[in-house]
Design a protein around this motif. Sequence first.
Motif, PDB file in Angstrom:
ATOM      1  N   LEU A 296       8.861  14.310   1.221  1.00  0.00           N
ATOM      2  CA  LEU A 296       9.506  13.264   1.608  1.00  0.00           C
ATOM      3  C   LEU A 296      10.865  13.124   0.387  1.00  0.00           C
ATOM      4  O   LEU A 296      10.379  13.205  -0.746  1.00  0.00           O
ATOM      5  CB  LEU A 296       8.624  12.163   1.566  1.00  0.00           C
ATOM      6  N   PRO A 297      11.760  12.662   0.782  1.00  0.00           N
ATOM      7  CA  PRO A 297      12.678  12.355  -0.436  1.00  0.00           C
ATOM      8  C   PRO A 297      12.190  11.057  -1.222  1.00  0.00           C
ATOM      9  O   PRO A 297      11.513  10.355  -0.724  1.00  0.00           O
ATOM     10  CB  PRO A 297      14.208  12.228   0.374  1.00  0.00           C
ATOM     11  N   TRP A 298      12.547  11.076  -2.592  1.00  0.00           N
ATOM     12  CA  TRP A 298      12.068   9.830  -3.097  1.00  0.00           C
ATOM     13  C   TRP A 298      13.186   8.706  -2.536  1.00  0.00           C
ATOM     14  O   TRP A 298      14.270   8.946  -2.061  1.00  0.00           O
ATOM     15  CB  TRP A 298      12.426  10.021  -4.531  1.00  0.00           C
ATOM     16  N   ALA A 299      12.601   7.698  -2.592  1.00  0.00           N
ATOM     17  CA  ALA A 299      13.472   6.421  -1.882  1.00  0.00           C
ATOM     18  C   ALA A 299      13.201   5.084  -2.612  1.00  0.00           C
ATOM     19  O   ALA A 299      11.867   4.929  -3.042  1.00  0.00           O
ATOM     20  CB  ALA A 299      13.154   6.086  -0.378  1.00  0.00           C
ATOM     21  N   ALA A 300      14.277   4.317  -2.952  1.00  0.00           N
ATOM     22  CA  ALA A 300      14.095   3.343  -3.585  1.00  0.00           C
ATOM     23  C   ALA A 300      13.019   2.158  -2.970  1.00  0.00           C
ATOM     24  O   ALA A 300      12.419   1.430  -3.569  1.00  0.00           O
ATOM     25  CB  ALA A 300      15.443   2.453  -3.898  1.00  0.00           C
ATOM     26  N   GLU A 301      12.832   2.258  -1.605  1.00  0.00           N
ATOM     27  CA  GLU A 301      12.142   1.236  -0.811  1.00  0.00           C
ATOM     28  C   GLU A 301      10.789   1.671  -1.166  1.00  0.00           C
ATOM     29  O   GLU A 301       9.760   0.838  -0.907  1.00  0.00           O
ATOM     30  CB  GLU A 301      12.417   1.253   0.587  1.00  0.00           C
ATOM     31  N   ARG A 302      10.454   2.590  -1.796  1.00  0.00           N
ATOM     32  CA  ARG A 302       8.786   3.165  -1.897  1.00  0.00           C
ATOM     33  C   ARG A 302       8.731   3.850  -3.186  1.00  0.00           C
ATOM     34  O   ARG A 302       8.492   4.897  -3.387  1.00  0.00           O
ATOM     35  CB  ARG A 302       8.312   4.018  -0.899  1.00  0.00           C
TER      36      ARG A 302
ATOM     37  N   VAL B 111       2.173   3.468   0.671  1.00  0.00           N
ATOM     38  CA  VAL B 111       1.059   3.317   1.696  1.00  0.00           C
ATOM     39  C   VAL B 111       1.621   2.110   2.623  1.00  0.00           C
ATOM     40  O   VAL B 111       1.586   2.489   3.962  1.00  0.00           O
ATOM     41  CB  VAL B 111       0.033   2.730   0.891  1.00  0.00           C
ATOM     42  N   THR B 112       2.403   1.251   2.464  1.00  0.00           N
ATOM     43  CA  THR B 112       2.939   0.193   3.053  1.00  0.00           C
ATOM     44  C   THR B 112       3.803   1.026   4.206  1.00  0.00           C
ATOM     45  O   THR B 112       3.883   0.810   5.470  1.00  0.00           O
ATOM     46  CB  THR B 112       3.648  -0.839   2.690  1.00  0.00           C
ATOM     47  N   TRP B 113       4.727   1.656   3.559  1.00  0.00           N
ATOM     48  CA  TRP B 113       5.699   2.581   4.502  1.00  0.00           C
ATOM     49  C   TRP B 113       5.141   3.606   5.500  1.00  0.00           C
ATOM     50  O   TRP B 113       5.494   3.395   6.650  1.00  0.00           O
ATOM     51  CB  TRP B 113       6.647   3.364   3.554  1.00  0.00           C
TER      52      TRP B 113
ATOM     53  N   ALA C 172      -0.467   4.552  11.230  1.00  0.00           N
ATOM     54  CA  ALA C 172      -0.997   3.048  11.004  1.00  0.00           C
ATOM     55  C   ALA C 172      -2.551   3.376  11.011  1.00  0.00           C
ATOM     56  O   ALA C 172      -3.127   2.570  10.146  1.00  0.00           O
ATOM     57  CB  ALA C 172      -0.493   2.216  12.260  1.00  0.00           C
ATOM     58  N   GLU C 173      -3.112   4.031  11.787  1.00  0.00           N
ATOM     59  CA  GLU C 173      -4.641   4.385  12.101  1.00  0.00           C
ATOM     60  C   GLU C 173      -5.042   4.910  10.588  1.00  0.00           C
ATOM     61  O   GLU C 173      -6.036   4.371   9.978  1.00  0.00           O
ATOM     62  CB  GLU C 173      -4.889   5.167  13.228  1.00  0.00           C
ATOM     63  N   VAL C 174      -4.524   5.929  10.408  1.00  0.00           N
ATOM     64  CA  VAL C 174      -5.194   6.641   9.157  1.00  0.00           C
ATOM     65  C   VAL C 174      -4.902   5.778   7.801  1.00  0.00           C
ATOM     66  O   VAL C 174      -5.801   5.660   7.062  1.00  0.00           O
ATOM     67  CB  VAL C 174      -4.143   7.947   8.732  1.00  0.00           C
TER      68      VAL C 174
END
Lengths: 150, 150, 83, 83
Positions: free
Chosen positions: D20-26, D33-35, D44-46
């Motif tokens: 995954l690319p690093w992103a300012a939102e996470r 985890v929220t993302w 969502a389940e996991v």
Amino acid sequence: MIRIQQEAFDTGAEIAEISKGRTDIGAIVSFTGLVRDFNDGRNITGLVLEHYPGMTERELAKIEAEAHQRWQLQASRIIHRYGNLALGEPIVLVITASPHRQDAFDAANFLMDWLKTKAPFWKSEMTADGRTVWVEERTSDIDAARRWQK
Amino acid sequence: MIRIQQEAFDTGAEIAEISKGRTDIGAIVSFTGLVRDFNDGRNITGLVLEHYPGMTERELAKIEAEAHQRWQLQASRIIHRYGNLALGEPIVLVITASPHRQDAFDAANFLMDWLKTKAPFWKSEMTADGRTVWVEERTSDIDAARRWQK
Amino acid sequence: MKILYFAWLKTKLQMNGETLPWAAERPDTDSLVTWMQERGPAFAEVFSDRDVVRIAVNQEYIIGNTPISEGDEIAFFPPVTGG
Amino acid sequence: MKILYFAWLKTKLQMNGETLPWAAERPDTDSLVTWMQERGPAFAEVFSDRDVVRIAVNQEYIIGNTPISEGDEIAFFPPVTGG
């Protein structure tokens, strides 16, 4: 199973034998006591172990039966040697097998503590300066055995 | 010493190696964990062990170092397998060597308890009815590990 | 009665054991120990400190005074040091 | 960032891991985890029960929220069951 013998034993072979052909054992704990070159500040060159034939077998059988009553054990083995033992050689072996690891650990620990204070064996050490010294009882062994009193 | 491997190991050979040529060891404790045919009420036909390569080595090295800090140990060995394991096969081996028997016992017990709750391994069981079931964490393992918190 | 000595008791008394006739003057382990203490210098020394001499009658540890009879095997030994 | 999944997380997500690319939102583990929870039904389940998902950053367990950066190895897995 109990064995009192003069000749050395092979810890690995004894462990292998206990679990051979079985698939119900989850945990095996072994304790091997060895002749070490240093004890209570003395340099040791060897040991002689004396025992009380007949009584030794009875005491070890009682100790083993007690362990089987206290813990869930599928098999156990106590081997103790007597006679002349060279440095690095095995003296005593305790093996316990159980479905549960803590039972195997506790039973092996208990067997060694009781054996140390109840089985009629006496060690004499050959010291580096040529003397033979009877080993004295250790307070720590008495305290260790007392832990298991109910 | 730590080893993570797919192939089976020989408990006896590992114990023999730890004491080979040494006369300063007084006590050796070994714990062998085996694949058993019954767990939590299920009939098992085999196990698959997954692990996190890299992190496993780091965690086991930390656990081993902690044991050497807490007890007087002359040597230790932790071997853990991964991959497909048949019934009766060994999964894990812990060996501790010390001049003192209680140090060897406690360190081996501690190593197993910490390994159970910290080393990144995950077991799945093949059940008799052909399913694969991921094994769940046991509360008893968490409680066992908690005993050693200082 | 068969009497056995082990470890340093054996060394100091210079014997593994002996056969003693049962006698009315030593009907139990306490009186047997007292008799031993009065038997000569080596015995007096070995049996001087009751706390370091363990007794087994017919291969069972005894605690406290125990009656003995003809045919019994009585063993005297120091605290055990095996394992 | 290298993301790894183990045991039943891997089975349910049907992958060992991903990049995954690093992103300012996470910027940290909590926001990651929220993302993940909002990423689709399997995710969502996991990630629904935070208590059963352990996290390691660069092969070390983390407790509490931890900042993450490009180049980190982030692993998600259930409680361990080896031994």
